[in-house]
Design a protein around this motif. Structure first.
Motif, PDB file in Angstrom:
ATOM      1  N   LEU A  64      -1.720   5.049  -4.711  1.00  0.00           N
ATOM      2  CA  LEU A  64      -0.645   4.969  -3.849  1.00  0.00           C
ATOM      3  C   LEU A  64       0.485   6.156  -3.947  1.00  0.00           C
ATOM      4  O   LEU A  64       1.037   6.666  -2.934  1.00  0.00           O
ATOM      5  CB  LEU A  64      -0.078   3.557  -3.787  1.00  0.00           C
ATOM      6  CG  LEU A  64      -0.885   2.485  -3.095  1.00  0.00           C
ATOM      7  CD1 LEU A  64      -0.247   1.164  -3.237  1.00  0.00           C
ATOM      8  CD2 LEU A  64      -1.000   2.986  -1.586  1.00  0.00           C
ATOM      9  N   GLU A  65       0.773   6.433  -5.230  1.00  0.00           N
ATOM     10  CA  GLU A  65       1.754   7.402  -5.451  1.00  0.00           C
ATOM     11  C   GLU A  65       1.449   8.716  -5.322  1.00  0.00           C
ATOM     12  O   GLU A  65       2.158   9.568  -4.549  1.00  0.00           O
ATOM     13  CB  GLU A  65       2.160   7.230  -7.195  1.00  0.00           C
ATOM     14  CG  GLU A  65       3.078   5.951  -7.284  1.00  0.00           C
ATOM     15  CD  GLU A  65       3.221   6.061  -8.766  1.00  0.00           C
ATOM     16  OE1 GLU A  65       2.723   6.578  -9.470  1.00  0.00           O
ATOM     17  OE2 GLU A  65       3.934   4.915  -9.171  1.00  0.00           O
ATOM     18  N   ALA A  66       0.271   8.955  -5.184  1.00  0.00           N
ATOM     19  CA  ALA A  66      -0.504  10.398  -4.605  1.00  0.00           C
ATOM     20  C   ALA A  66      -0.160  10.689  -3.408  1.00  0.00           C
ATOM     21  O   ALA A  66      -0.073  11.598  -2.573  1.00  0.00           O
ATOM     22  CB  ALA A  66      -1.920  10.312  -5.257  1.00  0.00           C
ATOM     23  N   ARG A  67       0.037   9.254  -2.576  1.00  0.00           N
ATOM     24  CA  ARG A  67       0.189   9.522  -1.168  1.00  0.00           C
ATOM     25  C   ARG A  67       1.586   9.265  -0.628  1.00  0.00           C
ATOM     26  O   ARG A  67       2.244   9.322   0.531  1.00  0.00           O
ATOM     27  CB  ARG A  67      -0.593   8.207  -0.358  1.00  0.00           C
ATOM     28  CG  ARG A  67      -2.203   8.401  -0.363  1.00  0.00           C
ATOM     29  CD  ARG A  67      -3.022   7.157   0.153  1.00  0.00           C
ATOM     30  NE  ARG A  67      -4.127   7.266   0.008  1.00  0.00           N
ATOM     31  CZ  ARG A  67      -4.827   6.451   0.250  1.00  0.00           C
ATOM     32  NH1 ARG A  67      -4.506   5.565   0.957  1.00  0.00           N
ATOM     33  NH2 ARG A  67      -6.435   6.418   0.149  1.00  0.00           N
ATOM     34  N   GLY A  68       2.574   9.400  -1.674  1.00  0.00           N
ATOM     35  CA  GLY A  68       3.918   9.326  -1.358  1.00  0.00           C
ATOM     36  C   GLY A  68       4.735   7.981  -1.463  1.00  0.00           C
ATOM     37  O   GLY A  68       5.829   7.818  -1.307  1.00  0.00           O
ATOM     38  N   TRP A  69       3.989   7.032  -1.730  1.00  0.00           N
ATOM     39  CA  TRP A  69       4.417   5.826  -2.129  1.00  0.00           C
ATOM     40  C   TRP A  69       5.198   5.715  -3.412  1.00  0.00           C
ATOM     41  O   TRP A  69       4.534   6.483  -4.362  1.00  0.00           O
ATOM     42  CB  TRP A  69       3.395   4.418  -2.075  1.00  0.00           C
ATOM     43  CG  TRP A  69       2.929   4.493  -0.599  1.00  0.00           C
ATOM     44  CD1 TRP A  69       1.961   5.167   0.105  1.00  0.00           C
ATOM     45  CD2 TRP A  69       2.877   3.479   0.200  1.00  0.00           C
ATOM     46  NE1 TRP A  69       1.591   4.751   1.314  1.00  0.00           N
ATOM     47  CE2 TRP A  69       2.146   3.589   1.473  1.00  0.00           C
ATOM     48  CE3 TRP A  69       3.581   2.350   0.240  1.00  0.00           C
ATOM     49  CZ2 TRP A  69       2.189   2.946   2.550  1.00  0.00           C
ATOM     50  CZ3 TRP A  69       3.748   1.487   1.481  1.00  0.00           C
ATOM     51  CH2 TRP A  69       3.003   1.735   2.390  1.00  0.00           C
ATOM     52  N   ALA A  70       6.138   4.767  -3.607  1.00  0.00           N
ATOM     53  CA  ALA A  70       6.807   4.405  -4.841  1.00  0.00           C
ATOM     54  C   ALA A  70       6.943   3.024  -5.229  1.00  0.00           C
ATOM     55  O   ALA A  70       6.885   2.218  -4.432  1.00  0.00           O
ATOM     56  CB  ALA A  70       8.180   5.097  -4.787  1.00  0.00           C
ATOM     57  N   PHE A  71       6.495   2.800  -6.675  1.00  0.00           N
ATOM     58  CA  PHE A  71       6.561   1.683  -7.190  1.00  0.00           C
ATOM     59  C   PHE A  71       8.032   1.275  -7.419  1.00  0.00           C
ATOM     60  O   PHE A  71       8.959   2.048  -7.725  1.00  0.00           O
ATOM     61  CB  PHE A  71       5.763   1.453  -8.573  1.00  0.00           C
ATOM     62  CG  PHE A  71       5.996   0.014  -9.192  1.00  0.00           C
ATOM     63  CD1 PHE A  71       5.286  -0.818  -8.822  1.00  0.00           C
ATOM     64  CD2 PHE A  71       7.002  -0.058 -10.266  1.00  0.00           C
ATOM     65  CE1 PHE A  71       5.471  -2.133  -9.631  1.00  0.00           C
ATOM     66  CE2 PHE A  71       7.249  -1.272 -10.757  1.00  0.00           C
ATOM     67  CZ  PHE A  71       6.242  -2.131 -10.591  1.00  0.00           C
ATOM     68  N   SER A  72       8.588   0.022  -7.072  1.00  0.00           N
ATOM     69  CA  SER A  72      10.013  -0.249  -7.496  1.00  0.00           C
ATOM     70  C   SER A  72       9.952  -1.810  -7.220  1.00  0.00           C
ATOM     71  O   SER A  72       9.249  -2.808  -6.756  1.00  0.00           O
ATOM     72  CB  SER A  72      10.599   0.005  -5.972  1.00  0.00           C
ATOM     73  OG  SER A  72      11.921  -0.622  -5.812  1.00  0.00           O
ATOM     74  N   GLU A  73      10.966  -2.301  -8.088  1.00  0.00           N
ATOM     75  CA  GLU A  73      11.226  -3.609  -8.476  1.00  0.00           C
ATOM     76  C   GLU A  73      11.584  -4.339  -7.203  1.00  0.00           C
ATOM     77  O   GLU A  73      11.410  -5.672  -7.185  1.00  0.00           O
ATOM     78  CB  GLU A  73      12.090  -3.910  -9.684  1.00  0.00           C
ATOM     79  CG  GLU A  73      11.473  -3.404 -11.039  1.00  0.00           C
ATOM     80  CD  GLU A  73      10.145  -4.260 -11.571  1.00  0.00           C
ATOM     81  OE1 GLU A  73       9.961  -5.495 -11.260  1.00  0.00           O
ATOM     82  OE2 GLU A  73       9.427  -3.574 -12.186  1.00  0.00           O
ATOM     83  N   THR A  74      12.218  -3.538  -6.417  1.00  0.00           N
ATOM     84  CA  THR A  74      12.758  -4.360  -5.147  1.00  0.00           C
ATOM     85  C   THR A  74      12.070  -3.570  -4.030  1.00  0.00           C
ATOM     86  O   THR A  74      12.596  -3.053  -3.118  1.00  0.00           O
ATOM     87  CB  THR A  74      14.403  -3.893  -4.903  1.00  0.00           C
ATOM     88  OG1 THR A  74      14.470  -2.557  -5.029  1.00  0.00           O
ATOM     89  CG2 THR A  74      15.007  -4.548  -6.004  1.00  0.00           C
ATOM     90  N   ALA A  75      10.702  -3.688  -3.909  1.00  0.00           N
ATOM     91  CA  ALA A  75       9.845  -3.151  -3.223  1.00  0.00           C
ATOM     92  C   ALA A  75       9.709  -3.947  -1.717  1.00  0.00           C
ATOM     93  O   ALA A  75      10.052  -5.067  -1.707  1.00  0.00           O
ATOM     94  CB  ALA A  75       8.356  -3.212  -3.557  1.00  0.00           C
ATOM     95  N   GLU A  76       9.277  -3.363  -0.554  1.00  0.00           N
ATOM     96  CA  GLU A  76       9.212  -3.674   0.654  1.00  0.00           C
ATOM     97  C   GLU A  76       7.932  -4.557   0.948  1.00  0.00           C
ATOM     98  O   GLU A  76       7.982  -5.412   1.868  1.00  0.00           O
ATOM     99  CB  GLU A  76       9.358  -2.700   1.628  1.00  0.00           C
ATOM    100  CG  GLU A  76      10.822  -1.953   1.543  1.00  0.00           C
ATOM    101  CD  GLU A  76      10.788  -0.337   1.662  1.00  0.00           C
ATOM    102  OE1 GLU A  76      11.512   0.042   1.992  1.00  0.00           O
ATOM    103  OE2 GLU A  76       9.337   0.236   1.503  1.00  0.00           O
TER     104      GLU A  76
END
Length: 175
Positions: A64-76
């Motif tokens: 997912l990060e390679a596709r531009g997504w970001a891990f977040s504790e307050t994720a959508e």
């Protein structure tokens, strides 16, 4: 002609080994472009050993990060997964036959010699859902072969390849 036949048999055999099957489903009314962050819902991740759960999340992070997504504790978007494994015996067998005939009488004997041993398989359901509404927005169910007695490195590679294939059609393209 025999050479072509042998090539086709070899290709068919290699094609059937280690297959991963994936089925997808998603909410066609969801605009996936509004989701840019993800996190794991660890209450909805089950069926993995502690080590495999870490390999699973590392593979998802990497893809997912390679596709531009970001891990977040307050994720959508939240990710859940259920994994089950089951064992079967190998269906491979070597057939041996003996036959003969004398005049108008024929006699035949055949039998199968089992080859190989047990086979392990994993069914993995990966579910993504909206963090606010808790509604499922995308789901994939995969079935794949596991290598018996795999090393940690082989397991890591297995999860990366599996997750890459599962997420190949995520997010779905808008029509």
């Amino acid at each position: 002609m025999m050479r072509i036949f042998l090539c086709l048999i070899t290709i068919a055999t290699l094609n059937s080994c280690g297959s991963t099957f994936v089925e997808y489903d998603y909410d066609k009314n969801v605009d996936f472009s509004k989701y840019q962050t993800f996190a794991y819902d660890y209450e909805n991740i089950s069926g993995f050993s502690d080590f495999d759960e870490k390999r699973f999340t590392k593979a998802v992070d990497t893809v997912l990060e390679a596709r531009g997504w970001a891990f977040s504790e307050t994720a959508e978007m939240l990710i859940g997964a259920q994994s089950t494994t089951y064992e079967t015996t190998s269906r491979n067998a070597l057939g041996v036959g003996i036959g003969g005939s004398g005049g108008s009488v024929g006699v035949g004997v055949s039998g199968g010699i089992p080859m190989g041993g047990r086979e392990l398989h994993r069914v993995l359901t990966l579910t993504m859902y909206d963090e606010n509404s808790k509604a499922t927005i995308w789901e994939a169910i995969s079935e794949s072969d596991l290598k018996v007695n795999a090393t940690p490195e082989q397991r890591e590679e297995y999860f990366y390849n599996l997750i890459s294939k599962i997420l190949k059609k995520f997010p779905p393209e808008r029509n």
